[in-house]
Design a protein around this motif. Sequence first.
Motif, PDB file in Angstrom:
ATOM      1  N   PRO A  93       0.798  -1.217   0.000  1.00  0.00           N
ATOM      2  CA  PRO A  93       0.000   0.000   0.000  1.00  0.00           C
ATOM      3  C   PRO A  93       0.840   1.281   0.000  1.00  0.00           C
ATOM      4  O   PRO A  93       0.386   2.328  -0.445  1.00  0.00           O
ATOM      5  N   ALA A  94       2.083   1.220   0.488  1.00  0.00           N
ATOM      6  CA  ALA A  94       2.949   2.407   0.491  1.00  0.00           C
ATOM      7  C   ALA A  94       3.220   2.886  -0.940  1.00  0.00           C
ATOM      8  O   ALA A  94       3.377   4.083  -1.182  1.00  0.00           O
ATOM      9  N   LEU A  95       3.250   1.954  -1.881  1.00  0.00           N
ATOM     10  CA  LEU A  95       3.451   2.316  -3.280  1.00  0.00           C
ATOM     11  C   LEU A  95       2.234   3.074  -3.812  1.00  0.00           C
ATOM     12  O   LEU A  95       2.375   4.026  -4.581  1.00  0.00           O
ATOM     13  N   LEU A  96       1.058   2.685  -3.360  1.00  0.00           N
ATOM     14  CA  LEU A  96      -0.168   3.385  -3.746  1.00  0.00           C
ATOM     15  C   LEU A  96      -0.189   4.792  -3.133  1.00  0.00           C
ATOM     16  O   LEU A  96      -0.497   5.769  -3.825  1.00  0.00           O
ATOM     17  N   VAL A  97       0.189   4.910  -1.877  1.00  0.00           N
ATOM     18  CA  VAL A  97       0.274   6.222  -1.226  1.00  0.00           C
ATOM     19  C   VAL A  97       1.272   7.106  -1.972  1.00  0.00           C
ATOM     20  O   VAL A  97       1.037   8.300  -2.175  1.00  0.00           O
ATOM     21  N   SER A  98       2.362   6.510  -2.425  1.00  0.00           N
ATOM     22  CA  SER A  98       3.386   7.258  -3.148  1.00  0.00           C
ATOM     23  C   SER A  98       2.829   7.898  -4.420  1.00  0.00           C
ATOM     24  O   SER A  98       3.242   9.010  -4.776  1.00  0.00           O
ATOM     25  N   CYS A  99       1.908   7.238  -5.094  1.00  0.00           N
ATOM     26  CA  CYS A  99       1.293   7.825  -6.291  1.00  0.00           C
ATOM     27  C   CYS A  99       0.653   9.174  -5.962  1.00  0.00           C
ATOM     28  O   CYS A  99       0.828  10.155  -6.692  1.00  0.00           O
ATOM     29  N   PHE A 100      -0.078   9.209  -4.867  1.00  0.00           N
ATOM     30  CA  PHE A 100      -0.743  10.444  -4.448  1.00  0.00           C
ATOM     31  C   PHE A 100       0.272  11.460  -3.929  1.00  0.00           C
ATOM     32  O   PHE A 100       0.207  12.639  -4.266  1.00  0.00           O
ATOM     33  N   ASN A 101       1.229  10.992  -3.111  1.00  0.00           N
ATOM     34  CA  ASN A 101       2.252  11.898  -2.568  1.00  0.00           C
ATOM     35  C   ASN A 101       3.073  12.554  -3.669  1.00  0.00           C
ATOM     36  O   ASN A 101       3.292  13.770  -3.654  1.00  0.00           O
ATOM     37  N   GLU A 102       3.552  11.751  -4.598  1.00  0.00           N
ATOM     38  CA  GLU A 102       4.397  12.283  -5.674  1.00  0.00           C
ATOM     39  C   GLU A 102       3.609  13.223  -6.573  1.00  0.00           C
ATOM     40  O   GLU A 102       4.149  14.218  -7.067  1.00  0.00           O
ATOM     41  N   SER A 103       2.350  12.932  -6.800  1.00  0.00           N
ATOM     42  CA  SER A 103       1.503  13.821  -7.606  1.00  0.00           C
ATOM     43  C   SER A 103       1.304  15.157  -6.904  1.00  0.00           C
ATOM     44  O   SER A 103       1.377  16.213  -7.530  1.00  0.00           O
ATOM     45  N   LEU A 104       1.065  15.113  -5.601  1.00  0.00           N
ATOM     46  CA  LEU A 104       0.915  16.351  -4.821  1.00  0.00           C
ATOM     47  C   LEU A 104       2.214  17.157  -4.821  1.00  0.00           C
ATOM     48  O   LEU A 104       2.204  18.372  -5.015  1.00  0.00           O
ATOM     49  N   VAL A 120      -6.618   6.210  -8.470  1.00  0.00           N
ATOM     50  CA  VAL A 120      -5.397   5.579  -8.966  1.00  0.00           C
ATOM     51  C   VAL A 120      -5.292   4.156  -8.420  1.00  0.00           C
ATOM     52  O   VAL A 120      -5.366   3.954  -7.210  1.00  0.00           O
ATOM     53  N   GLY A 121      -5.174   3.192  -9.298  1.00  0.00           N
ATOM     54  CA  GLY A 121      -5.064   1.792  -8.905  1.00  0.00           C
ATOM     55  C   GLY A 121      -6.399   1.104  -8.701  1.00  0.00           C
ATOM     56  O   GLY A 121      -6.452  -0.109  -8.535  1.00  0.00           O
ATOM     57  N   GLY A 122      -7.488   1.860  -8.728  1.00  0.00           N
ATOM     58  CA  GLY A 122      -8.809   1.296  -8.418  1.00  0.00           C
ATOM     59  C   GLY A 122      -9.530   0.675  -9.587  1.00  0.00           C
ATOM     60  O   GLY A 122     -10.628   0.177  -9.428  1.00  0.00           O
ATOM     61  N   GLY A 123      -8.944   0.671 -10.753  1.00  0.00           N
ATOM     62  CA  GLY A 123      -9.573   0.066 -11.928  1.00  0.00           C
ATOM     63  C   GLY A 123      -8.959  -1.290 -12.212  1.00  0.00           C
ATOM     64  O   GLY A 123      -8.969  -2.189 -11.361  1.00  0.00           O
ATOM     65  N   VAL A 124      -8.365  -1.419 -13.374  1.00  0.00           N
ATOM     66  CA  VAL A 124      -7.828  -2.707 -13.816  1.00  0.00           C
ATOM     67  C   VAL A 124      -6.624  -3.169 -12.992  1.00  0.00           C
ATOM     68  O   VAL A 124      -6.231  -4.327 -13.097  1.00  0.00           O
ATOM     69  N   TYR A 125      -6.052  -2.293 -12.155  1.00  0.00           N
ATOM     70  CA  TYR A 125      -4.913  -2.706 -11.339  1.00  0.00           C
ATOM     71  C   TYR A 125      -5.344  -3.387 -10.039  1.00  0.00           C
ATOM     72  O   TYR A 125      -4.505  -3.808  -9.253  1.00  0.00           O
ATOM     73  N   GLY A 126      -6.655  -3.473  -9.797  1.00  0.00           N
ATOM     74  CA  GLY A 126      -7.183  -4.368  -8.786  1.00  0.00           C
ATOM     75  C   GLY A 126      -7.262  -3.925  -7.343  1.00  0.00           C
ATOM     76  O   GLY A 126      -7.591  -4.721  -6.473  1.00  0.00           O
ATOM     77  N   TRP A 127      -7.005  -2.655  -7.062  1.00  0.00           N
ATOM     78  CA  TRP A 127      -7.120  -2.206  -5.677  1.00  0.00           C
ATOM     79  C   TRP A 127      -8.581  -1.907  -5.357  1.00  0.00           C
ATOM     80  O   TRP A 127      -9.293  -1.312  -6.164  1.00  0.00           O
ATOM     81  N   ALA A 133      -8.962   4.872  -1.389  1.00  0.00           N
ATOM     82  CA  ALA A 133      -9.392   6.028  -0.604  1.00  0.00           C
ATOM     83  C   ALA A 133      -8.511   6.223   0.625  1.00  0.00           C
ATOM     84  O   ALA A 133      -8.175   7.353   0.975  1.00  0.00           O
ATOM     85  N   GLU A 134      -8.128   5.144   1.296  1.00  0.00           N
ATOM     86  CA  GLU A 134      -7.247   5.253   2.460  1.00  0.00           C
ATOM     87  C   GLU A 134      -5.889   5.828   2.059  1.00  0.00           C
ATOM     88  O   GLU A 134      -5.345   6.698   2.750  1.00  0.00           O
ATOM     89  N   ALA A 135      -5.343   5.353   0.944  1.00  0.00           N
ATOM     90  CA  ALA A 135      -4.057   5.870   0.453  1.00  0.00           C
ATOM     91  C   ALA A 135      -4.186   7.352   0.108  1.00  0.00           C
ATOM     92  O   ALA A 135      -3.310   8.161   0.454  1.00  0.00           O
ATOM     93  N   ALA A 136      -5.274   7.712  -0.548  1.00  0.00           N
ATOM     94  CA  ALA A 136      -5.498   9.107  -0.935  1.00  0.00           C
ATOM     95  C   ALA A 136      -5.629   9.990   0.302  1.00  0.00           C
ATOM     96  O   ALA A 136      -5.039  11.075   0.383  1.00  0.00           O
ATOM     97  N   TYR A 137      -6.394   9.540   1.265  1.00  0.00           N
ATOM     98  CA  TYR A 137      -6.588  10.302   2.502  1.00  0.00           C
ATOM     99  C   TYR A 137      -5.255  10.524   3.218  1.00  0.00           C
ATOM    100  O   TYR A 137      -4.927  11.641   3.614  1.00  0.00           O
ATOM    101  N   ASP A 138      -4.491   9.436   3.372  1.00  0.00           N
ATOM    102  CA  ASP A 138      -3.203   9.544   4.062  1.00  0.00           C
ATOM    103  C   ASP A 138      -2.286  10.541   3.358  1.00  0.00           C
ATOM    104  O   ASP A 138      -1.624  11.354   4.006  1.00  0.00           O
ATOM    105  N   THR A 170     -17.036   7.319   2.400  1.00  0.00           N
ATOM    106  CA  THR A 170     -17.052   6.535   3.640  1.00  0.00           C
ATOM    107  C   THR A 170     -15.717   6.621   4.355  1.00  0.00           C
ATOM    108  O   THR A 170     -15.652   6.913   5.559  1.00  0.00           O
ATOM    109  N   VAL A 171     -14.631   6.372   3.636  1.00  0.00           N
ATOM    110  CA  VAL A 171     -13.299   6.406   4.249  1.00  0.00           C
ATOM    111  C   VAL A 171     -12.977   7.802   4.770  1.00  0.00           C
ATOM    112  O   VAL A 171     -12.512   7.953   5.905  1.00  0.00           O
TER     113      VAL A 171
END
Length: 177
Positions: A93-104, A120-127, A133-138, A170-171
């Motif tokens: 999940p840290a890699l998913l958080v990194s997508c949001f962090n690096e974009s910001l 990000v990651g919520g479509g064909v990448y299977g998250w 949402a948790e990664a985005a929030y963090d 919700t998250v």
Amino acid sequence: MRITILQGDITTRTVDAIVNAANSSLLGGGGVDGAIHRAAGPELLAACRELRETDLPHGLAPGAAVATPGFRLPARWVIHTVGPNRHVGQTNPALLVSCFNESLRLADSLGAASIAFPAVGGGVYGWHGSQVAEAAYDAVTGFGASHPASALELAEFVLFSPEMEQAFKTVFDQRKV
């Protein structure tokens, strides 16, 4: 930083930067990636090809981000990030958080005041939507706390389905302090 969550088409958002859930080739694809490439016009593909020929000959790594102009989009910039693909074992999940962090971080360095994210990651990448949402929030709350002088004032989450919108709401509601 103000946060909004809505269902809609990210390619129509009037923000400084939109985030593309890209694949590592940066040369377009399906889902959000394909929609952004179509809306931005052929200039976006040309810019991505140039990145591949110069700075990114091996493509963009999962969790990293790179910017191009927005071309025909209302947004001034497109920030491309590659989510981890759960189907090939990229389950940290840290890699998913990194997508949001690096974009910001990249949006802030460009002087953007507003940014719109897809799931990000919520479509064909299977998250699952709640994991995204948790990664985005963090990322967003952590970025705001660690960058008090940032020009970023608005982070939008523009989601493709009512289910994903609900997962984010919700998250974010559960995690508010």
